[in-house]
Design a protein around this motif. Structure first.
Motif, PDB file in Angstrom:
ATOM      1  N   LEU A  59     -40.950   4.332 -27.578  1.00 20.04           N
ATOM      2  CA  LEU A  59     -42.287   4.920 -27.630  1.00 20.04           C
ATOM      3  C   LEU A  59     -42.913   4.566 -28.968  1.00 20.04           C
ATOM      4  N   MET A  60     -44.170   4.104 -28.962  1.00 20.18           N
ATOM      5  CA  MET A  60     -44.889   3.875 -30.221  1.00 20.18           C
ATOM      6  C   MET A  60     -45.212   5.241 -30.811  1.00 20.18           C
ATOM      7  N   ALA A  61     -44.850   5.473 -32.087  1.00 16.51           N
ATOM      8  CA  ALA A  61     -44.995   6.814 -32.678  1.00 16.51           C
ATOM      9  C   ALA A  61     -46.429   7.330 -32.610  1.00 16.51           C
ATOM     10  N   ASN A  62     -47.410   6.410 -32.660  1.00 13.42           N
ATOM     11  CA  ASN A  62     -48.801   6.864 -32.612  1.00 13.42           C
ATOM     12  C   ASN A  62     -49.455   6.433 -31.304  1.00 13.42           C
ATOM     13  N   GLY A  63     -48.627   6.090 -30.325  1.00 14.63           N
ATOM     14  CA  GLY A  63     -49.149   5.511 -29.086  1.00 14.63           C
ATOM     15  C   GLY A  63     -49.576   6.554 -28.066  1.00 14.63           C
ATOM     16  N   GLN A  64     -49.984   6.057 -26.897  1.00 13.91           N
ATOM     17  CA  GLN A  64     -50.564   6.918 -25.870  1.00 13.91           C
ATOM     18  C   GLN A  64     -49.554   7.898 -25.282  1.00 13.91           C
ATOM     19  N   LEU A  65     -48.309   7.424 -25.064  1.00 18.41           N
ATOM     20  CA  LEU A  65     -47.332   8.308 -24.413  1.00 18.41           C
ATOM     21  C   LEU A  65     -46.988   9.490 -25.316  1.00 18.41           C
ATOM     22  N   VAL A  66     -46.848   9.230 -26.620  1.00 18.32           N
ATOM     23  CA  VAL A  66     -46.535  10.321 -27.540  1.00 18.32           C
ATOM     24  C   VAL A  66     -47.686  11.329 -27.546  1.00 18.32           C
ATOM     25  N   LYS A  67     -48.936  10.819 -27.494  1.00 25.58           N
ATOM     26  CA  LYS A  67     -50.080  11.729 -27.426  1.00 25.58           C
ATOM     27  C   LYS A  67     -50.001  12.576 -26.161  1.00 25.58           C
ATOM     28  N   TYR A 382     -42.544  -1.602 -13.658  1.00 26.56           N
ATOM     29  CA  TYR A 382     -42.354  -1.683 -15.113  1.00 26.56           C
ATOM     30  C   TYR A 382     -42.210  -3.137 -15.544  1.00 26.56           C
ATOM     31  N   ASP A 383     -42.952  -3.530 -16.583  1.00 28.91           N
ATOM     32  CA  ASP A 383     -42.894  -4.930 -17.024  1.00 28.91           C
ATOM     33  C   ASP A 383     -41.780  -5.120 -18.067  1.00 28.91           C
ATOM     34  N   ALA A 384     -41.754  -6.326 -18.670  1.00 24.50           N
ATOM     35  CA  ALA A 384     -40.656  -6.656 -19.595  1.00 24.50           C
ATOM     36  C   ALA A 384     -40.883  -6.121 -21.010  1.00 24.50           C
ATOM     37  N   THR A 385     -42.063  -5.521 -21.282  1.00 21.67           N
ATOM     38  CA  THR A 385     -42.307  -5.052 -22.654  1.00 21.67           C
ATOM     39  C   THR A 385     -41.341  -3.930 -23.011  1.00 21.67           C
ATOM     40  N   THR A 386     -41.123  -3.733 -24.325  1.00 19.17           N
ATOM     41  CA  THR A 386     -40.155  -2.707 -24.730  1.00 19.17           C
ATOM     42  C   THR A 386     -40.844  -1.450 -25.253  1.00 19.17           C
ATOM     43  N   HIS A 387     -42.084  -1.240 -24.822  1.00 20.95           N
ATOM     44  CA  HIS A 387     -42.755   0.010 -25.212  1.00 20.95           C
ATOM     45  C   HIS A 387     -43.569   0.476 -24.013  1.00 20.95           C
ATOM     46  N   PHE A 388     -44.145   1.672 -24.086  1.00 12.26           N
ATOM     47  CA  PHE A 388     -44.786   2.273 -22.912  1.00 12.26           C
ATOM     48  C   PHE A 388     -46.297   2.082 -22.860  1.00 12.26           C
ATOM     49  N   GLU A 389     -46.857   1.255 -23.743  1.00 10.56           N
ATOM     50  CA  GLU A 389     -48.325   1.161 -23.785  1.00 10.56           C
ATOM     51  C   GLU A 389     -48.905   0.641 -22.460  1.00 10.56           C
ATOM     52  N   THR A 390     -48.275  -0.411 -21.873  1.00  9.42           N
ATOM     53  CA  THR A 390     -48.822  -0.954 -20.616  1.00  9.42           C
ATOM     54  C   THR A 390     -48.658   0.061 -19.477  1.00  9.42           C
ATOM     55  N   THR A 391     -47.539   0.808 -19.508  1.00  5.82           N
ATOM     56  CA  THR A 391     -47.306   1.826 -18.473  1.00  5.82           C
ATOM     57  C   THR A 391     -48.369   2.919 -18.578  1.00  5.82           C
ATOM     58  N   CYS A 392     -48.709   3.324 -19.806  1.00  2.00           N
ATOM     59  CA  CYS A 392     -49.745   4.356 -19.999  1.00  2.00           C
ATOM     60  C   CYS A 392     -51.103   3.867 -19.510  1.00  2.00           C
ATOM     61  N   ASP A 393     -51.395   2.576 -19.738  1.00  2.00           N
ATOM     62  CA  ASP A 393     -52.662   2.023 -19.228  1.00  2.00           C
ATOM     63  C   ASP A 393     -52.710   2.156 -17.709  1.00  2.00           C
ATOM     64  N   ILE A 395     -51.084   4.401 -15.862  1.00  2.00           N
ATOM     65  CA  ILE A 395     -51.238   5.825 -15.516  1.00  2.00           C
ATOM     66  C   ILE A 395     -52.711   6.223 -15.627  1.00  2.00           C
ATOM     67  N   LYS A 396     -53.361   5.768 -16.719  1.00  3.35           N
ATOM     68  CA  LYS A 396     -54.771   6.127 -16.930  1.00  3.35           C
ATOM     69  C   LYS A 396     -55.656   5.484 -15.857  1.00  3.35           C
ATOM     70  N   ASP A 397     -55.260   4.282 -15.418  1.00  2.00           N
ATOM     71  CA  ASP A 397     -56.023   3.589 -14.381  1.00  2.00           C
ATOM     72  C   ASP A 397     -55.911   4.344 -13.046  1.00  2.00           C
ATOM     73  N   ILE A 398     -54.678   4.792 -12.723  1.00  2.00           N
ATOM     74  CA  ILE A 398     -54.479   5.559 -11.486  1.00  2.00           C
ATOM     75  C   ILE A 398     -55.280   6.867 -11.567  1.00  2.00           C
ATOM     76  N   TYR A 399     -55.226   7.518 -12.720  1.00  2.00           N
ATOM     77  CA  TYR A 399     -55.945   8.781 -12.923  1.00  2.00           C
ATOM     78  C   TYR A 399     -57.439   8.569 -12.642  1.00  2.00           C
ATOM     79  N   LYS A 400     -57.975   7.483 -13.190  1.00  3.03           N
ATOM     80  CA  LYS A 400     -59.409   7.209 -13.029  1.00  3.03           C
ATOM     81  C   LYS A 400     -59.747   6.953 -11.553  1.00  3.03           C
ATOM     82  N   ARG A 401     -58.890   6.182 -10.864  1.00  3.07           N
ATOM     83  CA  ARG A 401     -59.154   5.888  -9.452  1.00  3.07           C
ATOM     84  C   ARG A 401     -59.078   7.166  -8.612  1.00  3.07           C
TER      85      ARG A 401
END
Length: 426
Positions: A59-67, A382-393, A395-401
């Motif tokens: 998790l990025m310490a200042n990233g979306q998932l932590v928020k 889930y993609d190959a990245t090692t953080h949750f930023e793309t996953t949070c994007d 989630i936010k996209d599903i929320y908006k739809r």
């Protein structure tokens, strides 16, 4: 959704939380899952001491998932540790990623003049404010490409490699010809995350990532949500092109909207790629990481003649996910050829000797049905990245739809105050 007053029923065909991003325990179950004959050797310690993530992410310490976790109070149920270091691969060796001025000046990744130019660039990024044109220095954040920004600071190829891939965390080089605002904000996120804890910008939950879905399940329950494990999904019931329920064990749970992962609706998704992940059990820290008990290593694609980066996440008994003295390193990358194991070899070479390997190659799916008519909302794999930023994007996209409006962190905060009251937030 529960916080927003929706009635939520969560059904899972598995007997554990987290679907494909579960943490597997005991170790014997991991051996079975990957069809490895026999049981783990005694040197692996007690099977119950292991919690092995199938999909590695920090998790990025200042990233979306932590928020999201902070605002929803899911942090009540979780304990985090800071990852000890972030490293980047160059010319067959690994180096600590410099992300502060002091580290940049001390780093052996660059020569003296390069360091000065990179320091200037970091200062520019730190001062950059998209709402204050005085900080632009002749750059138009919506038009100037990142390639041109690098040129402006006269940065060489190696520095561009680690800036784009280890700081901005891009997987490919497509970003170079896009407007620079997104990249500058990504580097700011990295620096701000790093500033919070000092060693690295990444956090990892004790007992593994499987704790995250459990935390959200508890939160949902506080707001009236219901969770059912071991519920086989027999059919998604559709009437006039719209979802009206889910059939399980002969009964139909009626619904107005449905969220699911691609495995439940193979006819509404398309394959967009493959990811290879190799879980490695080691009895030693990774070489040249200063004996860190956890770290991330990024191998930029240019360094190994590829189009996408290779990632390594390493955690250990310090995170209550492995037996004493053992380390779990997970290498992953997007597959580009017919021989994925050869593609990931540069990462595995950094980990030798490896006690046991578990190899998985997974399809990447994206929804072909965005849910507008059917009201079925499908997440991306889930993609190959090692953080949750793309996953949070996602989630936010599903929320908006689903909701027709953007996900609002502040709104989440206010709703929570209504339940817990202001006092408890202090």
């Amino acid at each position: 959704m529960s916080v927003n007053g929706k009635k939520v029923l969560h059904m899972d065909r598995n007997s554990y939380y987290g679907g494909e991003s579960a943490s597997i325990t005991p170790l014997e179950d991991l051996y079975k899952r990957f069809n490895i004959p026999g049981s783990p050797p005694e040197s692996m310690g007690r099977g119950r001491d292991w919690n092995v993530d199938l999909i590695p992410k920090f998790l990025m310490a200042n990233g979306q998932l932590v928020k999201m976790l902070l605002y929803t109070e899911v942090t009540r149920y979780l304990d985090f540790k800071v990852t000890e270091g972030s490293f980047v691969y160059k010319g067959g060796k690994i180096y600590k990623v410099p992300s502060t001025e002091a580290e940049a000046l001390a780093s052996s990744l660059m020569g003296l003049f390069e360091k000065r130019r990179f320091r200037k660039f970091l200062v520019y990024v730190a001062n950059f404010d998209e709402n204050d044109p005085r900080t632009f220095e002749g750059v138009d954040p919506k038009k100037t490409t990142m390639r041109d920004v690098y040129k402006k600071f006269d940065l060489g190829q190696d520095v561009i490699d680690f800036t784009g891939h280890a700081l901005a965390l891009y997987r490919t080089d497509d970003y170079l010809d896009q407007p620079c605002q997104e990249t500058i904000n990504r580097i700011k996120l990295y620096s701000e995350s790093l500033a919070r804890y000092g060693k690295s910008p990444y956090l990892y939950p004790l007992y593994g990532l499987g704790e995250l879905p459990q935390g959200f399940a508890r939160l949902s329950a506080i707001y009236g949500g219901t969770y059912m494990l071991n519920k086989p999904i027999e059919e998604i019931v559709i009437e006039n092109g719209k979802v009206i329920g889910v059939k399980s064990e002969g009964e139909v749970a009626r619904c107005k909207q449905l969220i699911c992962d691609p495995s439940y609706v193979p006819d509404r998704v398309t394959k967009v790629g493959l990811v290879i992940r190799v879980i490695c059990i080691l009895n030693h820290p990774i070489k040249n990481t200063n004996d860190a008990n956890s770290c991330q290593i990024i191998i930029p694609q240019n360094q190994v003649n590829r189009k996408s980066d290779i990632y390594v996440c390493m955690i250990s008994s310090a995170h209550n996910v492995a037996a004493q003295g053992k380390y779990i390193a997970i290498a992953s990358t997007t597959v580009e050829t017919g021989d994925p194991e050869r593609e990931i070899k540069p990462a595995l070479d950094l980990l030798e000797p490896i006690e046991q390997k578990f190899i998985s190659i997974s399809d990447l799916f994206a929804p072909t049905d965005l849910g507008t008519e059917s009201q079925i909302f499908i997440s991306r794999t889930y993609d190959a990245t090692t953080h949750f930023e793309t996953t949070c994007d996602d989630i936010k996209d599903i929320y908006k739809r689903m909701m027709g409006s953007e996900f609002d962190f502040e709104e989440m905060k206010r709703k929570k105050n209504d339940i817990y009251g202001e006092q408890e937030q202090q």
